[in-house]
Design an enzyme around this catalytic site. Sequence first.
Site, PDB file in Angstrom:
ATOM      1  CD  GLU A 149     -43.550  26.447  19.687  1.00 64.32           C
ATOM      2  OE1 GLU A 149     -42.706  26.677  18.795  1.00 64.32           O
ATOM      3  OE2 GLU A 149     -43.538  25.400  20.354  1.00 64.32           O
ATOM      4  CD  GLU A 206     -44.034  23.200  15.652  1.00 64.75           C
ATOM      5  OE1 GLU A 206     -45.250  22.947  15.462  1.00 64.75           O
ATOM      6  OE2 GLU A 206     -43.643  24.189  16.278  1.00 64.75           O
ATOM      7  CB  ALA A 210     -37.838  27.225  14.335  1.00 62.33           C
ATOM      8  N   GLY A 252     -42.833  27.941  15.710  1.00 66.94           N
ATOM      9  CA  GLY A 252     -42.206  28.895  16.618  1.00 66.94           C
ATOM     10  C   GLY A 252     -42.836  30.278  16.544  1.00 66.94           C
TER      11      GLY A 252
END
Length: 258
Positions: free
Chosen positions: A112, A132, A65, A109
């Site tokens: 993911e 993260e 992200a 992300g």
Amino acid sequence: MAYENIIVEKREHVALIRLNRPKALNALNSALMRELGDALVKADADEDVGAIVITGSEKAFAAGADIKEMRPKSFVDVYREDFITSEWEAVTRVRKPVIAAVAGYALGGGCELAMMCDFILAADTAKFGQPEINLGVMPGAGGTQRLTRFVGKSTAMEMNLTGRFMDAAEAERKGLVSRIVPADELVEEAVATASKIADKAPYAVMATKEAVNRAYETTLAEGVRFERRMFHALFATEDQKEGMDAFVEKRTAQFRGQ
Ligand code: CAA
């Protein structure tokens, strides 16, 4: 919608979506995720498309992200927006097969997103991770859940708690990726694999995807019952007749999606 952060191409019956923010290693900001969601909905609705490939660049599938976009957000912002779920999960709503073709970094992300696809083809340069924890947070789009189902508790726990990266060989050994291909052949191989799927009977493909995914959501007995009912339903299609006729007549089946 005009795309600025992704490039979409059609290769015969395959939609190829490239994440394209090279300066930010394809960090997934909200504009990119909106565009990706739009492209996925369009590819899913396009009768001429049988399978979808999502890829990045040689250096990064996606480095996570977008940290710069996330940084100023407050609890109220992320809670109100339900940050990450709605747009990010577009890929899980696609009914056609989606292959992630991963070269370089698939972090946070990015990892993911790859895990939300139906399977992952990895270049020998691929590196997966959930870093993260180094940012004072934790995964927010399935990193603690999907990674655990792929590689088991011990490895998932270690990766999520330490933020260490997993290379392609380990990812293959532990079942995160279906196979490894040389980096310079990755996209062609992913498109060829998607193309092979696109040539099959579309309803059998869709039902198979639904049934495999059911394995993660239900008991074995219910999953097997669901599989059997889907198997029965496919006998209502013309493609079942065509597939079986073609076998007996020793010719290649011509599936028509009926
Ligand atoms: N968000 C925003 N920008 C990012 C980014 C990210 N996730 N990852 C890389 N970039 C940017 C860098 O800031 C840099 O931009 P500038 O040149 O403007 O400074 C550019 O991409 C190149 O990155 P580096 O210079 O860091 O490249 P490198 O080769 O030295 O390192 C890397 C590569 C190891 C991937 C490193 O960039 C990195 O650690 N990135 C962050 C990875 C990360 O923590 N991802 C998790 C994000 S949180 C998340 O994803 C939450 C969730 O669960 C959904």
